[in-house]
Structure formats: C-alpha cells, structure tokens
Write a protein that holds these residues in place. Sequence first.
Motif, mmCIF file in Angstrom:
data_model
loop_
_atom_site.group_PDB
_atom_site.id
_atom_site.type_symbol
_atom_site.label_atom_id
_atom_site.label_comp_id
_atom_site.label_asym_id
_atom_site.label_seq_id
_atom_site.Cartn_x
_atom_site.Cartn_y
_atom_site.Cartn_z
ATOM 1 N N THR A 35 0.831 -1.199 0.000
ATOM 2 C CA THR A 35 0.000 0.000 0.000
ATOM 3 C C THR A 35 0.865 1.249 0.000
ATOM 4 O O THR A 35 0.601 2.216 -0.726
ATOM 5 N N MET A 36 1.928 1.242 0.803
ATOM 6 C CA MET A 36 2.805 2.405 0.885
ATOM 7 C C MET A 36 3.579 2.628 -0.408
ATOM 8 O O MET A 36 3.918 3.765 -0.751
ATOM 9 N N THR A 37 3.825 1.544 -1.137
ATOM 10 C CA THR A 37 4.488 1.671 -2.436
ATOM 11 C C THR A 37 3.525 2.260 -3.459
ATOM 12 O O THR A 37 3.885 3.155 -4.229
ATOM 13 N N TYR A 79 4.810 6.567 -1.021
ATOM 14 C CA TYR A 79 5.640 6.825 0.161
ATOM 15 C C TYR A 79 6.946 6.027 0.057
ATOM 16 O O TYR A 79 8.025 6.535 0.374
ATOM 17 N N LEU A 80 6.821 4.787 -0.372
ATOM 18 C CA LEU A 80 7.994 3.955 -0.630
ATOM 19 C C LEU A 80 8.223 3.843 -2.139
ATOM 20 O O LEU A 80 7.269 3.736 -2.914
ATOM 21 N N THR A 88 10.738 7.461 -1.069
ATOM 22 C CA THR A 88 10.763 8.472 -2.119
ATOM 23 C C THR A 88 11.145 9.842 -1.578
ATOM 24 O O THR A 88 11.700 10.669 -2.299
ATOM 25 N N HIS A 89 10.814 10.094 -0.292
ATOM 26 C CA HIS A 89 11.043 11.394 0.350
ATOM 27 C C HIS A 89 10.262 12.522 -0.328
ATOM 28 O O HIS A 89 10.598 13.697 -0.163
ATOM 29 N N THR A 131 2.920 14.410 -3.133
ATOM 30 C CA THR A 131 2.024 13.565 -3.930
ATOM 31 C C THR A 131 0.865 12.995 -3.118
ATOM 32 O O THR A 131 -0.003 12.329 -3.664
ATOM 33 N N ARG A 132 0.855 13.291 -1.817
ATOM 34 C CA ARG A 132 -0.138 12.704 -0.902
ATOM 35 C C ARG A 132 -1.568 13.003 -1.320
ATOM 36 O O ARG A 132 -2.425 12.119 -1.336
#
Length: 246
Positions: free
Chosen positions: A181-183, A187-188, A209-210, A215-216
């Motif tokens: 999910t984080m990918t 986020y990742l 990704t920092h 992009t959130r």
Amino acid sequence: MLNLGFDFELFSIIVSKAQQCESTTIVLTERELIVKGLKQKISAKLKNRIINRLEDFQDFKLKINKLDDNGNHISDIRARFIHDIDWDKGNKFFKIKVSKHFMSRDISGIPKELILLDDFKAFDKEQERALFLYLETKKFKNKRRTQKVVTHHVDQLLKRVCPNYNDKNDAKKALTHALKTMTRAGYLKEFTFSKREKDDKPLCNTTMTHTFSKTREAYVNKREQEKANRRKKRKQEKKNKLEIIG
C-alpha cells in the motif's frame, strides 16, 4: 495506551502546539483543535469524546530515549503527558498543561523527526499507520541523510506493525500488504525481503521516495474515489439481486 487513530492525532496536535508556543500551558480553541487539527465538524459528541480522551491521557506516562550518535542508549526521560485540563465551554477553548519534557528546548540533543499529521492520516488502516510511524523514525540513519536503502529486521517490523497477530504467517501477510500500500501511495519507492548471510535472519529493505508530502493529496483523492466506486458497485449488485428475487 494510544491508538493510531484519534488518540495519536490528538496527541500530535497538543505536542505541536506546546512546542510552537514553547510553553507548558497551551490554549486550543474548539475551532483550532477540531476543525483545523482533527479536520472534523464541531459537535457536542466530539467535544465530549475529546475531554474523555484527555482525561485518559492524564493516566499514562511516556518514555523518551536518548541515544548517542552510534545508537547506544545513554539516558531516558519518563514523564506524565498531561497534568491539568480546563475546558471552558462558554468561551469554547481547552486549556491544557503538559509535561515540560515535551518542549523542544528540554529534549534538545534527542534525535527527533517532525511527523506530518496529514501524511500520517493519508493511511487509514492501523497496520499502515504503525508502519508509517516506524519508517519515519528510521528513514535517516546517518548525519548526512544521504542513504537510500534502509534495512529492518522483519521480526522487529512484525512486533511494531502487527503486535496483535497470533499467527506469524498472517502477520507477515498483513505487513506485506501494508508495504505494498505504501508503495502504491508513493511513500515507498520499493521494498524487498532478504536474509542476513551469517544466520539467515529475515530482513526487509525499504527505499523511500522522500516526496510523499507533495504527492499525498493525489493518492488520497484516488483512494477515496476507488472506495466510492466499490460502494457504488456493491449497491448495484445488491439491487440486481433484489430484482432477480422479485
């Protein structure tokens, strides 16, 4: 014990306000706390929920570890989070006295990262939020903050992200789902599993990704649209079944 939903959001707003004011006594208006902070509508039910949780906050203590540059534990601070609460219903504000140890000047020298509440709230499942908080504390492991891949012990990840799972295989599936999910969220950048050469200890390698804060919003909007589409589909399927039965 704090949960990773309402409690953590409330906790973060209070600590942030205290550190901004550099004062142990803070005042939060209902609008500041509820509308701007929690991003909810003001209601009597919500205000009562807030005061109940604040009273519970008075009963727990937090431990802040202090580490040296090599990660060795050199000291810790143990403190009660909230001492006093004054809810002024007429003037619509909460006056809260927090521990002095949460002021920036009192925890100087303790490595700390700013947790952006909007980034945290972008994830709506408990495992995802727990993983986010854990990865945020591990994303910079050197002073120059240049490393790309951070390696974690899988057992430690499971302990932090899936503490209530009795079946280890189910816990691993939940952890993998949260990582995926984080990918997808951006986020990742990626994650991989591996084993330590000397003893085959399972490891998880993450590359961040920092850029998630930028992009959130797009991710959250896309997720909410997907949820709306699923609800619409379920509603249509239910309607079709009723028509067949009828």
